[in-house]
Scaffold this active site. Sequence first.
Site, PDB file in Angstrom:
ATOM      1  N   LYS A  54      -8.474 -11.653   3.170  1.00 48.68           N
ATOM      2  CA  LYS A  54      -7.386 -11.243   4.037  1.00 48.68           C
ATOM      3  C   LYS A  54      -7.044  -9.792   3.396  1.00 48.68           C
ATOM      4  CE  LYS A  54      -3.135 -12.710   3.473  1.00 48.68           C
ATOM      5  NZ  LYS A  54      -2.191 -11.959   3.228  1.00 48.68           N
TER       6      LYS A  54
ATOM      7  N   THR B 273       3.263  -9.329   2.559  1.00 43.04           N
ATOM      8  CA  THR B 273       2.403  -8.627   2.456  1.00 43.04           C
ATOM      9  C   THR B 273       1.768  -8.217   4.051  1.00 43.04           C
ATOM     10  OG1 THR B 273       1.714  -8.706   0.394  1.00 43.04           O
ATOM     11  CG2 THR B 273       0.123  -8.067   1.678  1.00 43.04           C
TER      12      THR B 273
ATOM     13  N   LYS C 199       1.230  -1.563  -2.158  1.00 42.06           N
ATOM     14  CA  LYS C 199       0.919  -2.787  -2.208  1.00 42.06           C
ATOM     15  C   LYS C 199      -0.581  -3.081  -1.705  1.00 42.06           C
ATOM     16  CE  LYS C 199       0.910  -7.530  -1.993  1.00 42.06           C
ATOM     17  NZ  LYS C 199       0.885  -8.637  -3.080  1.00 42.06           N
TER      18      LYS C 199
END
Lengths: 299, 299
Positions: free
Chosen positions: A239, A95, A171
């Site tokens: 995050k 990611t 994503k």
Amino acid sequence: MAGIGFVGLGAMGLPMALRLVAAGFAVRGFDLKAAALDALTQAGGTRAASAAEAAAGTDALVLMVVNSAQARAVLFDGGALAALKSSAVVILMATCAPADTAGIGEEVEAAGRRFVDAPVSGGVVGATGGTLTIMAAARNEVFAAARPLLAALGDKLFHVGERPGQGAMVKTVNQLLCGVHIAAAAEAFSLAGKAGIDRRILLEILSGSAASSWMLKDRGPRMLEDEPAVASAVDIFVKDLSLVLDAGRAGKAALPLAAAAHQMFLAASGLGHGGADDSQVLRAYRALNEEPPSRTGEG
Amino acid sequence: MAGIGFVGLGAMGLPMALRLVAAGFAVRGFDLKAAALDALTQAGGTRAASAAEAAAGTDALVLMVVNSAQARAVLFDGGALAALKSSAVVILMATCAPADTAGIGEEVEAAGRRFVDAPVSGGVVGATGGTLTIMAAARNEVFAAARPLLAALGDKLFHVGERPGQGAMVKTVNQLLCGVHIAAAAEAFSLAGKAGIDRRILLEILSGSAASSWMLKDRGPRMLEDEPAVASAVDIFVKDLSLVLDAGRAGKAALPLAAAAHQMFLAASGLGHGGADDSQVLRAYRALNEEPPSRTGEG
């Protein structure tokens, strides 16, 4: 595409590499943790002493590292890119921020290799079972070449665009909704708690109504516990929602709900709960909306 | 509890009254719309010329009016409360602010009648099929008395507390999540749209992942349309999220996500889209994040 290098054998990466071995690919793995390399070799893969050695002469290099900085370190500083076959495909499954992924893709293609931006969702359960959702962006012919490998890892394989970074963006959008939905569930519990509503009945009602979400059903029960087991930590969403807001900033898109949700995860982390299960963003709402238990008697 | 007065035969109220008739209750209804009274009498109910006449001598009075102001007007100014049998139960099923419902409950009980705070969710489909979710707050014995009537209206019947207002609070919390989830879906589409992601593929991915919500699956397809049919209007959520924030204000609870979502529905309404389908909160995001089409060429 028989020979595959695989770098990053963590909680997600190791079971993914094992799926590739089980599907008949020759997988050469690298990770700093010896135990992960042992597990790979026991399953029929081989171990490498460095990322460059894992990549050397292979047709494809899968990166399941922590973030884009690690991906850059492996590819460019660590020499993995140069060690690949000239026709090889680099598949970035970690990611990363869309802009970072796009930048890595450009450099990989400038070096004459092909690139697939292919982040996943589905967690360790999906990685182990080969049931990940894969959001891939790559030129059509490159996606076609990578498809057999990706199909061994996930059963929900989507080609979302041709530009590197578009997979990362999907994503990112996925994480926007996940983070907002967790914080919204906590906000709902916080309001109901002040009114003396039984949270178990509330969860049952909301889970069966138009108010439901995948996250409400998954994290909601853990919001009823004081110290739930950590499935994924508060700091992961600190995050991930940072990546969401970075993407908004890069694209000049205002994201008021994501920004508000991020503040709640940040506050939960700042209150010392960064390592707690992400359902415990609820503790930031407690700090906001409930009198601290230790001071209840003073008022 | 054979005789029931029913006031408010609108899109929700009429099918609910018809369910009661079908379940064998003697229903005497009142509404300002003659067509609704015709439909009730054709189904076997009876019509009243006023709310007080609908209530006169009955065991239970169901209120499915627009808001708490209408409920007060019917009960107190219109004389319906005084017309009821002395043992009668008033069942308030409209969506009202928790504090308003609690106040109405107090006045009803001060007049010697019993009170059930029982808002619903499930929309016209649930009202027609008798599959509503009912969030009831009442003293235990009052809830027991009202149960047969409520069971004819909904198959998900919850007794959430003994204090009037707690049912309204559960409904409020339900609307908090519904409103936030619709706005979050629009925010997700807005970010993805800037990156050139195909919204149909995106919706398919998100609907099958941890990012999913009931609202994403229901409103998401309508966000792909420019002029979707109006299932429920933007202005309904302007109102419902106002009730959410009023409840937070009354209880001194900060609700950052609900507040942010409310701003987006407000903006959509202010831009002239208050009557559009609530999926079109997306238009407020368009106004924020996309260059207006008419000025694209100006540079």
